[in-house]
Scaffold this active site. Structure first.
Site, PDB file in Angstrom:
ATOM      1  CB  THR A  15      56.755  47.739  44.265  1.00  0.00           C
ATOM      2  OG1 THR A  15      57.628  48.787  45.114  1.00  0.00           O
ATOM      3  CG2 THR A  15      57.695  46.811  43.770  1.00  0.00           C
ATOM      4  CG  ASN A  16      55.456  52.669  46.851  1.00  0.00           C
ATOM      5  OD1 ASN A  16      55.036  52.345  47.665  1.00  0.00           O
ATOM      6  ND2 ASN A  16      56.980  52.682  46.624  1.00  0.00           N
ATOM      7  CB  ILE A  95      63.184  67.612  40.926  1.00  0.00           C
ATOM      8  CG1 ILE A  95      63.758  66.634  41.810  1.00  0.00           C
ATOM      9  CG2 ILE A  95      62.615  68.743  41.655  1.00  0.00           C
ATOM     10  CD1 ILE A  95      65.145  67.263  42.450  1.00  0.00           C
ATOM     11  CG  HIS A 112      61.838  60.546  50.834  1.00  0.00           C
ATOM     12  ND1 HIS A 112      62.570  60.542  49.721  1.00  0.00           N
ATOM     13  CD2 HIS A 112      62.737  60.515  51.857  1.00  0.00           C
ATOM     14  CE1 HIS A 112      63.840  60.656  49.913  1.00  0.00           C
ATOM     15  NE2 HIS A 112      64.253  60.760  51.286  1.00  0.00           N
ATOM     16  CD  GLU A 150      57.987  76.135  47.083  1.00  0.00           C
ATOM     17  OE1 GLU A 150      56.936  75.804  46.960  1.00  0.00           O
ATOM     18  OE2 GLU A 150      58.187  76.838  48.344  1.00  0.00           O
ATOM     19  CD  GLU A 180      58.697  42.650  52.283  1.00  0.00           C
ATOM     20  OE1 GLU A 180      59.053  41.843  51.231  1.00  0.00           O
ATOM     21  OE2 GLU A 180      59.319  42.629  53.420  1.00  0.00           O
TER      22      GLU A 180
HETATM   23  C1  GAR Z   1      60.470  53.729  46.290  1.00  0.00           C
HETATM   24  O1  GAR Z   1      61.107  53.185  47.621  1.00  0.00           O
HETATM   25  C2  GAR Z   1      60.042  55.119  46.651  1.00  0.00           C
HETATM   26  O2  GAR Z   1      60.001  55.316  47.893  1.00  0.00           O
HETATM   27  C3  GAR Z   1      61.364  55.773  46.104  1.00  0.00           C
HETATM   28  O3  GAR Z   1      61.736  54.913  45.084  1.00  0.00           O
HETATM   29  C4  GAR Z   1      61.268  53.638  45.077  1.00  0.00           C
HETATM   30  C5  GAR Z   1      60.357  53.308  43.901  1.00  0.00           C
HETATM   31  O4  GAR Z   1      59.996  51.913  43.985  1.00  0.00           O
HETATM   32  N1  GAR Z   1      61.210  57.148  45.692  1.00  0.00           N
HETATM   33  C6  GAR Z   1      62.122  57.929  46.075  1.00  0.00           C
HETATM   34  O5  GAR Z   1      63.405  57.629  46.427  1.00  0.00           O
HETATM   35  C7  GAR Z   1      61.621  59.368  45.697  1.00  0.00           C
HETATM   36  N2  GAR Z   1      62.536  60.460  46.099  1.00  0.00           N
HETATM   37  P1  GAR Z   1      58.595  51.454  43.103  1.00  0.00           P
HETATM   38  O6  GAR Z   1      58.871  51.969  41.592  1.00  0.00           O
HETATM   39  O7  GAR Z   1      58.829  49.977  43.167  1.00  0.00           O
HETATM   40  O8  GAR Z   1      57.647  52.076  43.752  1.00  0.00           O
END
Ligand code: GAR
Length: 202
Positions: A15-16, A95, A112, A150, A180
Site C-alpha cells: 500500500t505504501n 534487514i 516505519h 547499519e 491513512e
Molecule cells: C507498513 O505499515 C510499513 O510501515 C511497515 O509494514 C507495513 C507494510 O505495508 N514497515 C515496517 O514495519 C518496517 N519496519 P505495505 O506493504 O502495505 O506498504
C-alpha cells in the site's frame, strides 16, 4: 533537471508503494521517478501493483541466493543495471547489512509505523509495532520516515507525523489509521524531498 531514479523495495501488500505511485501520478513526486520494484517474496501483492502500473519489477529471494552477502550482491547488481539513485524501503521486511547501507549512505529511506524512537528496532515490524503500542497504552503514535544506516530504524529522521490512538483500537484498526493518516502522506513527501536534493545536486 534529470529525475532521480527510484527503486522501491517491498515484501507484502504494497500500500505504501501504491501511495508512491499515486503521488507520482498526482504530481506530488516530480523530482523522482519510480523505475524499479524489488520484492524479496514472490507472492508479494506489491508486484501486481507494479505490473498494473507498468513498472519493472524483480524478485530476489534470500534463500535462493544462499547467503546475505549473495542476496545483497544481487540487489546491488540490479540497482547498478538500472542506474538507481534512491532506494525506498516500503514495507521491506528484511534487514540490510552495514556493508550495504554504507554503500548507499543517505540514499536509502524507510517508512516505519511508529514515532521513532518508540516501538522500533529488531522485532518491531508490521502489526507487531501496533500491538506493542496498544499494550504499552500510548495515546499518540504515528509514522516516521528516516534514512537507513547499519542500526535497524536508527538512521536520521526525515519526517514524522502523529496519529491519535482511539478507545477500542485493535492492532488492525490502528495500523489502518497510521497508514491513512501518516505513512501514505509522509512517505511520498519525503521521497520527493530527497529526490529533489539528489536531482538538484548533480
Ligand atoms: C507498513 O505499515 C510499513 O510501515 C511497515 O509494514 C507495513 C507494510 O505495508 N514497515 C515496517 O514495519 C518496517 N519496519 P505495505 O506493504 O502495505 O506498504
Amino acid at each position: 533537471m534529470l529525475k532521480a531514479k527510484i527503486a522501491v523495495f517491498v515484501s507484502g501488500g504494497g500500500t505504501n508503494l501504491q501511495a508512491l505511485i499515486d503521488a507520482q501520478k498526482a504530481g506530488i513526486i516530480t523530482s523522482g521517478e519510480i523505475s524499479l520494484v524489488i520484492a524479496n517474496k514472490s507472492d508479494a501483492y506489491a508486484l501486481t501493483r507494479a505490473a498494473q502500473n507498468g513498472i519493472k519489477s524483480e524478485v530476489v529471494l534470500r534463500k535462493e541466493c544462499g547467503s546475505q552477502e549473495a542476496f545483497e550482491a544481487r540487489l546491488i547488481e540490479l540497482l547498478e543495471e538500472n542506474d538507481i539513485d534512491l532506494i525506498v524501503l516500503a514495507g521491506f521486511m528484511s534487514i540490510l547489512s552495514g556493508d550495504f547501507t554504507s554503500k548507499y549512505a543517505k540514499r536509502i529511506i524507510n517508512v516505519h509505523p511508529s514515532l521513532i524512537p518508540s516501538f522500533c528496532g529488531k522485532g518491531f515490524y508490521g502489526l507487531h509495532v501496533h500491538e506493542a503500542a496498544l499494550e504499552y497504552g500510548v495515546k499518540v503514535t504515528g509514522a516516521t520516515v528516516h534514512f537507513v544506516n547499519e542500526i535497524p530504524d536508527g538512521g536520521q529522521i526525515i519526517m514524522q507525523k502523529a496519529v491519535a490512538v482511539e478507545d477500542g483500537d485493535t492492532p488492525e484498526t490502528l495500523q489502518k489509521r497510521v497508514m491513512e493518516q501518516a505513512e501514505w502522506i509522509i512517505l511520498p513527501q519525503a521521497t520527493e524531498a530527497i529526490s529533489r536534493d539528489i536531482a538538484g545536486g548533480r
